[in-house]
Design a protein around this motif. Structure first.
Motif, PDB file in Angstrom:
ATOM      1  N   THR A  28       0.840  -1.195   0.000  1.00  0.00           N
ATOM      2  CA  THR A  28       0.000   0.000   0.000  1.00  0.00           C
ATOM      3  C   THR A  28       0.879   1.251   0.000  1.00  0.00           C
ATOM      4  OG1 THR A  28      -0.037   0.146   2.414  1.00  0.00           O
ATOM      5  CG2 THR A  28      -1.757  -1.198   1.344  1.00  0.00           C
ATOM      6  N   GLU A  70       1.043   3.487   2.299  1.00  0.00           N
ATOM      7  CA  GLU A  70       1.656   3.571   3.625  1.00  0.00           C
ATOM      8  C   GLU A  70       2.852   2.623   3.745  1.00  0.00           C
ATOM      9  OE1 GLU A  70      -0.755   4.079   7.396  1.00  0.00           O
ATOM     10  OE2 GLU A  70      -0.229   1.950   7.494  1.00  0.00           O
ATOM     11  N   GLN A  71       2.699   1.398   3.240  1.00  0.00           N
ATOM     12  CA  GLN A  71       3.786   0.419   3.329  1.00  0.00           C
ATOM     13  C   GLN A  71       4.974   0.816   2.447  1.00  0.00           C
ATOM     14  OE1 GLN A  71       1.401  -2.940   2.208  1.00  0.00           O
ATOM     15  NE2 GLN A  71       1.033  -3.590   4.329  1.00  0.00           N
ATOM     16  N   ARG A  87       2.235   8.650   8.270  1.00  0.00           N
ATOM     17  CA  ARG A  87       0.990   9.352   7.921  1.00  0.00           C
ATOM     18  C   ARG A  87       1.259  10.849   7.713  1.00  0.00           C
ATOM     19  NH1 ARG A  87      -3.596   6.202   9.873  1.00  0.00           N
ATOM     20  NH2 ARG A  87      -3.107   4.090   9.125  1.00  0.00           N
ATOM     21  N   ASP A 146      -5.510  10.673   2.689  1.00  0.00           N
ATOM     22  CA  ASP A 146      -6.663   9.772   2.607  1.00  0.00           C
ATOM     23  C   ASP A 146      -6.435   8.596   1.653  1.00  0.00           C
ATOM     24  OD1 ASP A 146      -6.525  11.361   0.372  1.00  0.00           O
ATOM     25  OD2 ASP A 146      -8.686  11.672   0.205  1.00  0.00           O
ATOM     26  N   GLN A 147      -5.198   8.433   1.162  1.00  0.00           N
ATOM     27  CA  GLN A 147      -4.919   7.359   0.207  1.00  0.00           C
ATOM     28  C   GLN A 147      -3.940   6.328   0.778  1.00  0.00           C
ATOM     29  OE1 GLN A 147      -6.479   7.301  -2.721  1.00  0.00           O
ATOM     30  NE2 GLN A 147      -7.370   9.351  -2.612  1.00  0.00           N
ATOM     31  N   TYR A 148      -3.773   6.329   2.092  1.00  0.00           N
ATOM     32  CA  TYR A 148      -2.724   5.516   2.703  1.00  0.00           C
ATOM     33  C   TYR A 148      -2.883   4.019   2.459  1.00  0.00           C
ATOM     34  CZ  TYR A 148      -6.067   4.420   6.405  1.00  0.00           C
ATOM     35  OH  TYR A 148      -7.161   3.968   7.089  1.00  0.00           O
ATOM     36  N   ASP A 149      -4.138   3.551   2.264  1.00  0.00           N
ATOM     37  CA  ASP A 149      -4.366   2.106   2.114  1.00  0.00           C
ATOM     38  C   ASP A 149      -4.521   1.677   0.655  1.00  0.00           C
ATOM     39  OD1 ASP A 149      -6.736   3.435   1.740  1.00  0.00           O
ATOM     40  OD2 ASP A 149      -7.951   2.010   2.900  1.00  0.00           O
ATOM     41  N   ARG A 150      -4.279   2.610  -0.276  1.00  0.00           N
ATOM     42  CA  ARG A 150      -4.369   2.273  -1.698  1.00  0.00           C
ATOM     43  C   ARG A 150      -3.069   1.678  -2.199  1.00  0.00           C
ATOM     44  NH1 ARG A 150      -8.410   4.772  -4.768  1.00  0.00           N
ATOM     45  NH2 ARG A 150     -10.197   5.221  -3.432  1.00  0.00           N
ATOM     46  N   HIS A 151      -3.183   0.803  -3.218  1.00  0.00           N
ATOM     47  CA  HIS A 151      -2.002   0.249  -3.872  1.00  0.00           C
ATOM     48  C   HIS A 151      -1.664   1.111  -5.089  1.00  0.00           C
ATOM     49  CE1 HIS A 151      -3.133  -3.212  -1.396  1.00  0.00           C
ATOM     50  NE2 HIS A 151      -1.915  -3.674  -1.584  1.00  0.00           N
TER      51      HIS A 151
END
Length: 244
Positions: free
Chosen positions: A104, A106-107, A126, A136-141
């Motif tokens: 993601t 974040e990762q 963050r 608001d896009q931290y969990d997107r790939h």
């Protein structure tokens, strides 16, 4: 107050090969980048721009001369020490983003901590995403994001360790002009608002105009500089260097 420098090069040369086939990619390059400055590097194809960036950032070792990151002389470091320095004190932004598709946003940003086998400070990660407008896009790939958003993730990753300098190699090369302008405005804000030091290699006079100063290379040598650049003045100088 005395000026402090994020990066310094003193009589740096880089030679590939030997004998008759030797290629002198850099010749006697001396330069200093003040902390909190934005410098663009331009020159015709084959002028040594990428080699310059690689030697200045510790990605490659110069053949001669000396390079400092802050007060650390890179040529004195062992390979393992240089690897740690690049990971902890240098930020990189490339044209191709260099993100891992399976992770993601974040990762990807936290990857330097994972590679160092250190705890991931989620709040810091963050905050870096927020600084580049992707809170608001931290969990997107990456596959779920636009090219401009991917480059913003790469910039957040480059900032995560509050590096001595960020080295950007054609950061807008894969983007359309509007998105590219947004990325350049972001880099400009990093310098103006956060005091970050940015060195950017580019072929684009418009991109170069966002910098405080443009440094020109030709045949591996410094070929002048331009302060407070405009796209027109940069293009004119490049024409005289034989680029167009």
């Amino acid at each position: 107050m005395a000026m402090t420098y994020a990066v310094r090069l003193e009589s740096v040369g880089k030679v590939y090969g030997s004998g008759r086939t030797a290629v002198h990619a850099l010749n006697d390059v001396t330069m200093a980048l003040p902390r909190g400055s934005f410098t663009a590097v331009m020159g015709p194809s084959g002028s040594g721009k990428s080699t310059f960036l690689h030697c200045a950032s510790g990605l490659d070792r110069s053949t001669s001369g000396r390079v400092w990151l802050g007060e650390t002389e890179l040529s004195r470091l062992k390979e393992e020490e240089l690897t740690v320095l690049r990971r902890e004190r240098v930020g990189f932004v490339f044209q191709a983003y260099n993100l891992l598709d399976a992770l993601t946003a974040e990762q990807n940003v936290s990857l330097p901590f994972r590679l160092a086998d250190r705890p991931v400070p989620i709040e810091r990660v963050r905050a870096a995403l927020k600084a580049v407008g992707l809170a608001d896009q931290y969990d997107r790939h990456p596959a779920q994001l636009s090219g401009g958003q991917r480059q913003r993730i790469a910039i957040a990753r480059a900032l995560i360790h509050e590096p001595d300098a960020v080295f950007a190699d054609e950061p807008t090369g894969a983007l359309d002009s509007r998105t590219g302008r947004q990325i350049l405005e972001l880099l400009r804000r990093l310098v103006d608002d956060l005091g970050q030091t940015v060195l950017m290699v580019t072929h684009d006079p418009v991109a170069a105009s966002y910098a405080d100063k443009v440094v020109f290379l030709a045949d591996g040598r410094l070929a002048g500089e331009l302060r407070a650049p405009s796209p027109e003045r940069v293009a004119d100088r490049m024409t005289r260097l034989g680029e167009w």
